[in-house]
Design a protein around this motif. Structure first.
Motif, PDB file in Angstrom:
ATOM      1  N   ILE A 279     -54.025  -4.306 -21.186  1.00 40.59           N
ATOM      2  CA  ILE A 279     -53.558  -3.148 -20.408  1.00 40.59           C
ATOM      3  C   ILE A 279     -52.812  -2.162 -21.297  1.00 40.59           C
ATOM      4  O   ILE A 279     -53.105  -0.957 -21.304  1.00 40.59           O
ATOM      5  CB  ILE A 279     -52.659  -3.627 -19.249  1.00 40.59           C
ATOM      6  CG1 ILE A 279     -53.475  -4.472 -18.271  1.00 40.59           C
ATOM      7  CG2 ILE A 279     -52.034  -2.434 -18.532  1.00 40.59           C
ATOM      8  CD1 ILE A 279     -52.642  -5.116 -17.177  1.00 40.59           C
ATOM      9  N   LEU A 280     -51.837  -2.666 -22.069  1.00 38.24           N
ATOM     10  CA  LEU A 280     -51.056  -1.777 -22.920  1.00 38.24           C
ATOM     11  C   LEU A 280     -51.909  -1.167 -24.022  1.00 38.24           C
ATOM     12  O   LEU A 280     -51.710  -0.007 -24.403  1.00 38.24           O
ATOM     13  CB  LEU A 280     -49.872  -2.542 -23.524  1.00 38.24           C
ATOM     14  CG  LEU A 280     -48.799  -2.986 -22.534  1.00 38.24           C
ATOM     15  CD1 LEU A 280     -47.708  -3.777 -23.255  1.00 38.24           C
ATOM     16  CD2 LEU A 280     -48.181  -1.775 -21.836  1.00 38.24           C
TER      17      LEU A 280
ATOM     18  N   THR B 177     -53.752   3.598 -26.475  1.00 35.44           N
ATOM     19  CA  THR B 177     -54.862   4.313 -27.112  1.00 35.44           C
ATOM     20  C   THR B 177     -55.188   5.593 -26.358  1.00 35.44           C
ATOM     21  O   THR B 177     -55.484   6.631 -26.968  1.00 35.44           O
ATOM     22  CB  THR B 177     -56.104   3.415 -27.178  1.00 35.44           C
ATOM     23  OG1 THR B 177     -55.777   2.185 -27.817  1.00 35.44           O
ATOM     24  CG2 THR B 177     -57.227   4.095 -27.949  1.00 35.44           C
ATOM     25  N   SER B 178     -55.132   5.532 -25.023  1.00 33.85           N
ATOM     26  CA  SER B 178     -55.371   6.730 -24.216  1.00 33.85           C
ATOM     27  C   SER B 178     -54.330   7.799 -24.520  1.00 33.85           C
ATOM     28  O   SER B 178     -54.664   8.977 -24.704  1.00 33.85           O
ATOM     29  CB  SER B 178     -55.349   6.361 -22.738  1.00 33.85           C
ATOM     30  OG  SER B 178     -55.453   7.521 -21.932  1.00 33.85           O
ATOM     31  N   ALA B 179     -53.052   7.413 -24.604  1.00 33.23           N
ATOM     32  CA  ALA B 179     -51.997   8.380 -24.919  1.00 33.23           C
ATOM     33  C   ALA B 179     -52.193   8.975 -26.313  1.00 33.23           C
ATOM     34  O   ALA B 179     -51.987  10.185 -26.531  1.00 33.23           O
ATOM     35  CB  ALA B 179     -50.633   7.701 -24.813  1.00 33.23           C
TER      36      ALA B 179
ATOM     37  N   VAL C  72     -58.407   5.326 -17.129  1.00 37.17           N
ATOM     38  CA  VAL C  72     -58.972   4.738 -15.914  1.00 37.17           C
ATOM     39  C   VAL C  72     -59.181   3.240 -16.091  1.00 37.17           C
ATOM     40  O   VAL C  72     -58.891   2.433 -15.196  1.00 37.17           O
ATOM     41  CB  VAL C  72     -60.296   5.435 -15.547  1.00 37.17           C
ATOM     42  CG1 VAL C  72     -60.993   4.710 -14.398  1.00 37.17           C
ATOM     43  CG2 VAL C  72     -60.055   6.888 -15.171  1.00 37.17           C
ATOM     44  N   LEU C  73     -59.667   2.851 -17.268  1.00 39.66           N
ATOM     45  CA  LEU C  73     -59.892   1.431 -17.534  1.00 39.66           C
ATOM     46  C   LEU C  73     -58.590   0.649 -17.516  1.00 39.66           C
ATOM     47  O   LEU C  73     -58.507  -0.459 -16.951  1.00 39.66           O
ATOM     48  CB  LEU C  73     -60.601   1.270 -18.887  1.00 39.66           C
ATOM     49  CG  LEU C  73     -61.062  -0.141 -19.257  1.00 39.66           C
ATOM     50  CD1 LEU C  73     -62.107  -0.631 -18.270  1.00 39.66           C
ATOM     51  CD2 LEU C  73     -61.632  -0.153 -20.679  1.00 39.66           C
ATOM     52  N   GLY C  74     -57.534   1.204 -18.125  1.00 42.61           N
ATOM     53  CA  GLY C  74     -56.239   0.528 -18.126  1.00 42.61           C
ATOM     54  C   GLY C  74     -55.665   0.403 -16.734  1.00 42.61           C
ATOM     55  O   GLY C  74     -55.108  -0.643 -16.369  1.00 42.61           O
ATOM     56  N   ALA C  75     -55.818   1.466 -15.916  1.00 44.90           N
ATOM     57  CA  ALA C  75     -55.338   1.403 -14.534  1.00 44.90           C
ATOM     58  C   ALA C  75     -56.116   0.365 -13.731  1.00 44.90           C
ATOM     59  O   ALA C  75     -55.547  -0.363 -12.894  1.00 44.90           O
ATOM     60  CB  ALA C  75     -55.461   2.783 -13.887  1.00 44.90           C
ATOM     61  N   PHE C  76     -57.416   0.266 -13.998  1.00 46.25           N
ATOM     62  CA  PHE C  76     -58.235  -0.736 -13.307  1.00 46.25           C
ATOM     63  C   PHE C  76     -57.772  -2.143 -13.648  1.00 46.25           C
ATOM     64  O   PHE C  76     -57.620  -2.999 -12.762  1.00 46.25           O
ATOM     65  CB  PHE C  76     -59.703  -0.541 -13.686  1.00 46.25           C
ATOM     66  CG  PHE C  76     -60.602  -1.641 -13.207  1.00 46.25           C
ATOM     67  CD1 PHE C  76     -60.979  -1.722 -11.875  1.00 46.25           C
ATOM     68  CD2 PHE C  76     -61.071  -2.606 -14.099  1.00 46.25           C
ATOM     69  CE1 PHE C  76     -61.797  -2.747 -11.425  1.00 46.25           C
ATOM     70  CE2 PHE C  76     -61.894  -3.627 -13.667  1.00 46.25           C
ATOM     71  CZ  PHE C  76     -62.263  -3.695 -12.322  1.00 46.25           C
TER      72      PHE C  76
END
Length: 420
Positions: free
Chosen positions: A218-219, A224-226, A260-264
């Motif tokens: 998750i992190l 990576t998104s940030a 989106v993947l991390g939120a999922f």
């Protein structure tokens, strides 16, 4: 379903329980019809092995030939194990290293890889159709098979050699694996030791290991998104040095997808927390079973041994068959045009069928080993459970693996073969 697995067996609670354990349950032969075709194919494989040993020669697969097709380190080149690409004669007078070129079409075999510009080798000159002395260049042995140019002195020559490696025939890969067997063996030993340590760690702190793995996923996606969102900013300080040449639109798209993947994963982890707890308990009991059963300690090395043995035999037969076709190959047509990927082996249809049959037998034998592994693991685990393992009172004899293998062979060999 609500029965406590830690309580003793009570027949009244389970009317289907006959009171047997894996060692005392009545057995009979199962799926014996699978034994007949397997034995027939095994006999055919033995005949194929005999012919492959008679016709093949593995030494052909561990070296490369010179421009005349003579293998380095064998026959006429017995004292010359290294393949060496001569420098083009016109490059002798090029004082700029980046302009020097190799004659990739006419290699020779040498006993020692040249280490300086101050020596010469007898090389074939295709324009003059004769041999002549041509200046050497600094090289070093590479996988005891080739003379690799020194990158320090001549980058252009080194790049030519690297291009050859990218298109090198399968012999180079086979030789590299063959000469790296010690490294591969030690890697396997270290991996096996680490697996035991990992099982021991899971038995004590499976919960923290599983949760840390989930949090890492998750992190990792969130961070990576940030980072990609930051790279997409045109005014981000230092972005040109840390983010490369990617386009802002591509960074924004990738960052949005990772977000989106991390939120999922985060939502999934929150909703499945109860299931994860059950999974962690199963992992802990499974590891405890392994640690309480000395016979399961030796099962992985035994399985690895049989896997390696069957793969070694099948690989040996396949390579011996391939080496027979290797001897028919016109090597002097290959260097320079890198065309050996498509016409490396000149095998007949029967020889290709033999190699395909060997591959099929190898896959089937690996499946049989899998079946034995599952049967033995289930046998020992059930013996541990029925002897009180869940109540910390289970004792399983060290010979359980041998007995399980005997029962599988005596009563269920056909099932093992068919399942494989």
């Amino acid at each position: 379903d609500n029965m406590d697995v830690k309580t003793p067996r009570i027949a009244s609670k389970d009317p289907d329980d006959k009171g047997y354990d894996p060692a005392s349950v009545p057995r009979e032969c199962t799926d014996w019809c699978w034994i007949i075709p397997f034995v027939i194919l095994l006999a055919g494989f033995a005949v194929v092995t005999r012919d492959a040993v008679r016709e093949g020669d593995l030494t052909r697969l561990f070296t490369l030939p010179d421009l005349n097709g003579n293998l380095c380190g064998h026959g006429l080149n017995r004292d010359k194990p290294f393949l060496y690409f001569c420098m083009q004669q016109s490059s002798e007078w090029e004082f700029q290293g980046n302009r020097k070129r190799l004659d990739m079409a006419n290699p020779i075999c040498v006993g020692i890889c040249p280490g300086t510009y101050n020596t010469s080798s007898r090389c074939w000159l295709p324009l003059n159709q004769t041999y002549a002395w041509v200046q050497d260049y600094p090289t070093q042995p590479y996988i005891t098979l080739l003379c690799r140019p020194s990158r320090v002195f001549t980058q252009s020559i080194y790049d030519q050699f690297q291009d050859f490696l990218l298109h090198a025939p399968p012999v180079a890969s086979i030789s590299m694996m063959y000469r790296s067997w010690q490294t591969l063996l030690w890697s396997g030993v270290v991996a096996l030791a680490c697996s035991y340590l990992y099982i021991a760690a899971l038995s004590f702190c499976a919960n923290c290991i599983v949760l840390s793995g989930v949090l890492t996923v998750i992190l990792g996606t969130m961070v990576t998104s940030a980072y990609l969102f930051w790279c997409a900013r045109a005014d981000a300080p230092g972005a040109s040095n840390m983010c490369g040449d990617s386009e802002p639109g591509e960074d924004n798209l990738a960052a949005s997808g990772l977000l989106v993947l991390g939120a999922f994963f985060l939502c999934l982890g929150c909703q499945m927390s109860a299931w994860m707890e059950t999974a962690v308990q199963c992992i802990q009991w499974s590891c405890k079973c392994i640690l309480d059963c000395p016979s399961l300690y030796i099962l992985p090395p035994i399985i690895l041994f049989w896997r390696a043995l069957t793969l070694g035999i099948v690989g040996y037969v396949a390579m011996m068959t391939a080496s027979a076709g290797f001897s028919k190959y016109k090597w002097n047509l290959s260097y320079g045009d890198y065309s050996w990927e498509w016409r490396f082996f000149e095998l007949s249809g029967l020889e290709y069928a033999v190699m395909g049959g060997a591959l099929f037998m190898g896959i089937w034998c690996q499946g049989i080993i899998n079946a034995y592994s599952y049967f033995i693991t289930d046998y020992v685990s059930q013996m541990w459970y029925f002897s009180g393992g869940m109540r910390k009172a289970g004792v399983v004899p060290a010979s359980s693996v041998v007995k399980a293998a005997w029962l599988a062979t005596r009563y269920h060999l056909g099932t093992m073969i068919g399942g494989g």
